[in-house]
Design a protein around this motif. Structure first.
Motif, PDB file in Angstrom:
ATOM      1  N   PHE A   1      60.543  -2.680  71.324  1.00 21.28           N
ATOM      2  CA  PHE A   1      60.121  -4.063  71.555  1.00 21.28           C
ATOM      3  C   PHE A   1      59.618  -4.237  72.985  1.00 21.28           C
ATOM      4  CE2 PHE A   1      61.199  -8.462  72.857  1.00 21.28           C
ATOM      5  CZ  PHE A   1      60.320  -9.139  72.015  1.00 21.28           C
ATOM      6  N   ALA A   2      60.366  -3.709  73.959  1.00 23.85           N
ATOM      7  CA  ALA A   2      59.960  -3.824  75.354  1.00 23.85           C
ATOM      8  C   ALA A   2      58.642  -3.086  75.603  1.00 23.85           C
ATOM      9  CB  ALA A   2      61.062  -3.285  76.271  1.00 23.85           C
ATOM     10  N   THR A   3      58.462  -1.934  74.959  1.00 23.72           N
ATOM     11  CA  THR A   3      57.223  -1.177  75.099  1.00 23.72           C
ATOM     12  C   THR A   3      56.044  -1.968  74.539  1.00 23.72           C
ATOM     13  OG1 THR A   3      58.449   0.899  74.939  1.00 23.72           O
ATOM     14  CG2 THR A   3      56.077   1.006  74.519  1.00 23.72           C
ATOM     15  N   LEU A   4      56.246  -2.586  73.384  1.00 22.22           N
ATOM     16  CA  LEU A   4      55.186  -3.410  72.798  1.00 22.22           C
ATOM     17  C   LEU A   4      54.874  -4.608  73.691  1.00 22.22           C
ATOM     18  CD1 LEU A   4      56.226  -3.289  69.030  1.00 22.22           C
ATOM     19  CD2 LEU A   4      54.305  -2.098  70.134  1.00 22.22           C
ATOM     20  N   LEU A   5      55.906  -5.212  74.265  1.00 23.80           N
ATOM     21  CA  LEU A   5      55.685  -6.310  75.212  1.00 23.80           C
ATOM     22  C   LEU A   5      54.855  -5.840  76.396  1.00 23.80           C
ATOM     23  CD1 LEU A   5      59.026  -8.282  75.583  1.00 23.80           C
ATOM     24  CD2 LEU A   5      56.833  -9.177  74.846  1.00 23.80           C
TER      25      LEU A   5
END
Length: 179
Positions: free
Chosen positions: A111-115
């Motif tokens: 999720f953080a990578t996609l953000l």
């Protein structure tokens, strides 16, 4: 006492994370895995990481102090929401414990990578959906987004800087439209 190589690795990860956060964000991608690799339990690693990066978030807010000072009531509400949401996220993390949190880590990192990868698009979406509210009277959607970000930040901080920058960019857009 940890081995000197672990201390050096933690120091280097901290320096690299600081440089990344100053340029584009994403420092947690370096520090959190190094904390885990050093044998620190997941929740302690998460909390340690949050403590390590909060001065950067505080300095960003300080950098926008003039803009934020124009809306003292809205800012006070945002601070209250941030405190409540952060506490809810932290309590949820403590309730779930290390075992469950360890299972969630890959999804949280994804999720953080996609953000990080789609941060500009996320910021535009947030901007579009919160632009209707004025800064003097933030709407329910704006406050809901703030609460969601605060809960996420209290639970897991990776990507929080990107979300906070989205909020500050939204504030600046509102100020430009006001002028």
């Amino acid at each position: 006492m940890p081995e000197p190589s672990i201390i050096l690795l933690l120091f280097l990860a901290g320096v690299l994370a600081g440089v990344c956060n100053a340029v584009a964000g994403g420092g947690t991608f370096f520090t959190f895995p190094v904390f885990l690799g050093a044998g620190i339990p997941p929740i302690v690693a998460n909390a340690s990481n949050a403590v390590a990066v909060w001065p950067g978030h505080a300095l960003a807010a300080f950098g926008y102090r003039r803009e934020l000072g124009e809306f003292p009531h809205a800012v006070k509400g945002s601070i209250l929401i941030a405190m409540v949401g952060g506490a809810v996220g932290a309590l949820l993390l403590a309730y779930l414990g290390n075992r469950v949190f360890s299972m969630l880590i890959p999804f949280l990192i994804l999720f953080a990578t996609l953000l990080f990868a789609f941060g500009k698009g996320v910021n535009r979406w947030v901007n579009r959906h919160t632009m209707q509210a004025s800064m003097e009277n933030p709407g329910l959607i704006t406050r809901g987004v703030e609460l969601s970000i605060a809960i996420y930040g209290g639970f897991f901080g990776a990507g929080l800087g990107i979300m906070l920058m989205g909020g500050l960019l939204s504030l600046l857009e509102k100020l430009k439209r006001k002028v």
